[in-house]
Write a protein that holds these residues in place. Structure first.
Motif, PDB file in Angstrom:
ATOM      1  N   HIS A 107       0.841  -1.193   0.000  1.00 46.18           N
ATOM      2  CA  HIS A 107       0.000   0.000   0.000  1.00 46.18           C
ATOM      3  C   HIS A 107       0.881   1.249   0.000  1.00 46.18           C
ATOM      4  O   HIS A 107       1.963   1.259   0.585  1.00 46.18           O
ATOM      5  N   ALA A 108       0.396   2.271  -0.656  1.00 45.25           N
ATOM      6  CA  ALA A 108       1.079   3.567  -0.666  1.00 45.25           C
ATOM      7  C   ALA A 108       0.073   4.644  -0.299  1.00 45.25           C
ATOM      8  O   ALA A 108      -1.101   4.574  -0.696  1.00 45.25           O
ATOM      9  N   MET A 109       0.518   5.601   0.467  1.00 44.74           N
ATOM     10  CA  MET A 109      -0.279   6.779   0.804  1.00 44.74           C
ATOM     11  C   MET A 109       0.405   7.954   0.117  1.00 44.74           C
ATOM     12  O   MET A 109       1.624   8.126   0.235  1.00 44.74           O
ATOM     13  N   ILE A 110      -0.379   8.743  -0.597  1.00 45.72           N
ATOM     14  CA  ILE A 110       0.142   9.925  -1.279  1.00 45.72           C
ATOM     15  C   ILE A 110      -0.587  11.135  -0.723  1.00 45.72           C
ATOM     16  O   ILE A 110      -1.819  11.159  -0.678  1.00 45.72           O
ATOM     17  N   ALA A 111       0.173  12.118  -0.275  1.00 42.50           N
ATOM     18  CA  ALA A 111      -0.398  13.384   0.190  1.00 42.50           C
ATOM     19  C   ALA A 111       0.233  14.486  -0.652  1.00 42.50           C
ATOM     20  O   ALA A 111       1.437  14.446  -0.937  1.00 42.50           O
ATOM     21  N   HIS A 112      -0.591  15.488  -1.025  1.00 47.77           N
ATOM     22  CA  HIS A 112      -0.109  16.428  -2.041  1.00 47.77           C
ATOM     23  C   HIS A 112      -0.798  17.779  -1.945  1.00 47.77           C
ATOM     24  O   HIS A 112      -2.012  17.862  -1.748  1.00 47.77           O
ATOM     25  N   VAL A 113       0.019  18.829  -2.099  1.00 45.22           N
ATOM     26  CA  VAL A 113      -0.465  20.197  -2.291  1.00 45.22           C
ATOM     27  C   VAL A 113       0.492  20.862  -3.279  1.00 45.22           C
ATOM     28  O   VAL A 113       1.703  20.831  -3.081  1.00 45.22           O
ATOM     29  N   GLY A 114      -0.040  21.458  -4.335  1.00 51.27           N
ATOM     30  CA  GLY A 114       0.810  22.196  -5.275  1.00 51.27           C
ATOM     31  C   GLY A 114       0.691  21.714  -6.700  1.00 51.27           C
ATOM     32  O   GLY A 114      -0.346  21.221  -7.123  1.00 51.27           O
ATOM     33  N   ASP A 115       1.793  21.833  -7.449  1.00 50.57           N
ATOM     34  CA  ASP A 115       1.754  21.514  -8.876  1.00 50.57           C
ATOM     35  C   ASP A 115       2.766  20.450  -9.293  1.00 50.57           C
ATOM     36  O   ASP A 115       3.035  20.273 -10.466  1.00 50.57           O
ATOM     37  N   SER A 116       3.317  19.721  -8.334  1.00 50.57           N
ATOM     38  CA  SER A 116       4.189  18.594  -8.682  1.00 50.57           C
ATOM     39  C   SER A 116       3.314  17.394  -9.023  1.00 50.57           C
ATOM     40  O   SER A 116       2.179  17.298  -8.570  1.00 50.57           O
ATOM     41  N   PHE A 117       3.851  16.488  -9.800  1.00 47.56           N
ATOM     42  CA  PHE A 117       3.113  15.288 -10.190  1.00 47.56           C
ATOM     43  C   PHE A 117       3.651  14.075  -9.460  1.00 47.56           C
ATOM     44  O   PHE A 117       4.852  13.913  -9.318  1.00 47.56           O
ATOM     45  N   VAL A 118       2.751  13.194  -9.038  1.00 50.97           N
ATOM     46  CA  VAL A 118       3.129  11.863  -8.585  1.00 50.97           C
ATOM     47  C   VAL A 118       2.456  10.904  -9.563  1.00 50.97           C
ATOM     48  O   VAL A 118       1.235  10.927  -9.730  1.00 50.97           O
ATOM     49  N   LEU A 119       3.271  10.101 -10.217  1.00 54.20           N
ATOM     50  CA  LEU A 119       2.778   9.116 -11.179  1.00 54.20           C
ATOM     51  C   LEU A 119       2.931   7.720 -10.605  1.00 54.20           C
ATOM     52  O   LEU A 119       3.916   7.432  -9.921  1.00 54.20           O
ATOM     53  N   HIS A 120       1.985   6.860 -10.897  1.00 51.07           N
ATOM     54  CA  HIS A 120       2.066   5.442 -10.538  1.00 51.07           C
ATOM     55  C   HIS A 120       2.213   4.678 -11.842  1.00 51.07           C
ATOM     56  O   HIS A 120       1.266   4.594 -12.627  1.00 51.07           O
ATOM     57  N   VAL A 121       3.405   4.161 -12.079  1.00 48.01           N
ATOM     58  CA  VAL A 121       3.668   3.374 -13.277  1.00 48.01           C
ATOM     59  C   VAL A 121       3.496   1.907 -12.897  1.00 48.01           C
ATOM     60  O   VAL A 121       4.122   1.427 -11.954  1.00 48.01           O
ATOM     61  N   HIS A 122       2.612   1.214 -13.612  1.00 48.78           N
ATOM     62  CA  HIS A 122       2.282  -0.171 -13.293  1.00 48.78           C
ATOM     63  C   HIS A 122       2.211  -0.987 -14.572  1.00 48.78           C
ATOM     64  O   HIS A 122       2.425  -0.450 -15.663  1.00 48.78           O
ATOM     65  N   ASN A 123       1.898  -2.272 -14.459  1.00 48.36           N
ATOM     66  CA  ASN A 123       1.931  -3.154 -15.631  1.00 48.36           C
ATOM     67  C   ASN A 123       0.886  -2.817 -16.692  1.00 48.36           C
ATOM     68  O   ASN A 123       0.958  -3.307 -17.802  1.00 48.36           O
ATOM     69  N   GLN A 124      -0.089  -1.976 -16.375  1.00 47.94           N
ATOM     70  CA  GLN A 124      -1.110  -1.588 -17.359  1.00 47.94           C
ATOM     71  C   GLN A 124      -0.882  -0.182 -17.917  1.00 47.94           C
ATOM     72  O   GLN A 124      -1.731   0.347 -18.610  1.00 47.94           O
ATOM     73  N   GLY A 125       0.231   0.426 -17.581  1.00 50.94           N
ATOM     74  CA  GLY A 125       0.530   1.776 -18.047  1.00 50.94           C
ATOM     75  C   GLY A 125       0.885   2.676 -16.884  1.00 50.94           C
ATOM     76  O   GLY A 125       1.721   2.320 -16.060  1.00 50.94           O
ATOM     77  N   TYR A 126       0.227   3.825 -16.810  1.00 49.47           N
ATOM     78  CA  TYR A 126       0.502   4.728 -15.692  1.00 49.47           C
ATOM     79  C   TYR A 126      -0.766   5.465 -15.307  1.00 49.47           C
ATOM     80  O   TYR A 126      -1.707   5.597 -16.083  1.00 49.47           O
ATOM     81  N   THR A 127      -0.762   5.958 -14.071  1.00 45.56           N
ATOM     82  CA  THR A 127      -1.860   6.749 -13.545  1.00 45.56           C
ATOM     83  C   THR A 127      -1.279   8.001 -12.922  1.00 45.56           C
ATOM     84  O   THR A 127      -0.307   7.920 -12.162  1.00 45.56           O
ATOM     85  N   VAL A 128      -1.845   9.159 -13.237  1.00 50.08           N
ATOM     86  CA  VAL A 128      -1.460  10.399 -12.575  1.00 50.08           C
ATOM     87  C   VAL A 128      -2.222  10.432 -11.252  1.00 50.08           C
ATOM     88  O   VAL A 128      -3.450  10.457 -11.236  1.00 50.08           O
TER      89      VAL A 128
END
Length: 190
Positions: A107-128
């Protein structure tokens, strides 16, 4: 799951200095990037403060969304107070973006404020995993997917720049923090 991490940053084309700060904490599996707000005089100080303060909270956060919201609120308030001390009441002194990834097992927890991107690259492609908190993005959401409005804020004079932030740490008041929990698998990248 084995986690490999690294960090790298460089000064952008239009900036005099690099206002980025980042953390790689393999012990607590916390990874973060903060980007000082260029329109504020002490963005670099704010980004470094955010990362240093995050190091204090990291061992306690686990995968609880409220822990991240509370952490971001506290850091934001402290940065705001720093700006007020340096520049006086009402001044725009310090601000930074902050994106944090915490991994526990699969499991991953992502917390975010601003204009940086966190991408999840996985076996089906990627998710922003994150959205940008800019005037342009706010107008895209507000007006929908109509043609010709990709930079609506600057085109209609609402903001000096379509990329001006609508949320950052240090702006004062309540800070809305985006938090996302997701499953990760061996071979994935964040």
């Amino acid at each position: 799951m084995r986690v490999m991490a690294t960090g790298f940053s460089r000064k952008g084309e239009s900036r005099m200095s690099n206002q980025d700060a980042w953390a790689v904490d393999p012990l607590h599996q916390v990874y973060a990037v903060a980007d000082g707000v260029g329109g504020m005089l002490h963005g670099q100080r704010a980004s470094h403060f955010a990362i240093q303060t995050l190091d204090f909270y990291a061992p306690q956060m686990g995968l609880q969304p409220q822990a991240y919201r509370s952490c971001f609120q506290q850091i934001s308030h402290q940065i705001y107070q720093m700006g007020q001390k340096v520049w006086g009441a009402g001044a725009k002194g310090c601000g930074t973006t902050l994106s944090v990834v915490k991994i526990e097992g699969q499991h991953a927890m992502i917390a975010h404020v601003g204009d940086s991107f966190v991408l999840h690259v996985h076996n089906q492609g990627y998710t922003v995993c994150t959205q940008t908190h800019t005037w342009a993005e706010a107008w895209r959401k507000r007006l929908g997917s109509r043609r010709g409005i990709s930079n609506a804020p600057s085109e209609i004079g609402i903001a000096p720049s379509a990329q001006a932030l609508t949320r950052c740490l240090g702006q004062g008041g309540f800070l809305q923090v985006d938090v996302l929990r997701l499953e990760v698998s061996p071979g994935d990248w964040l």
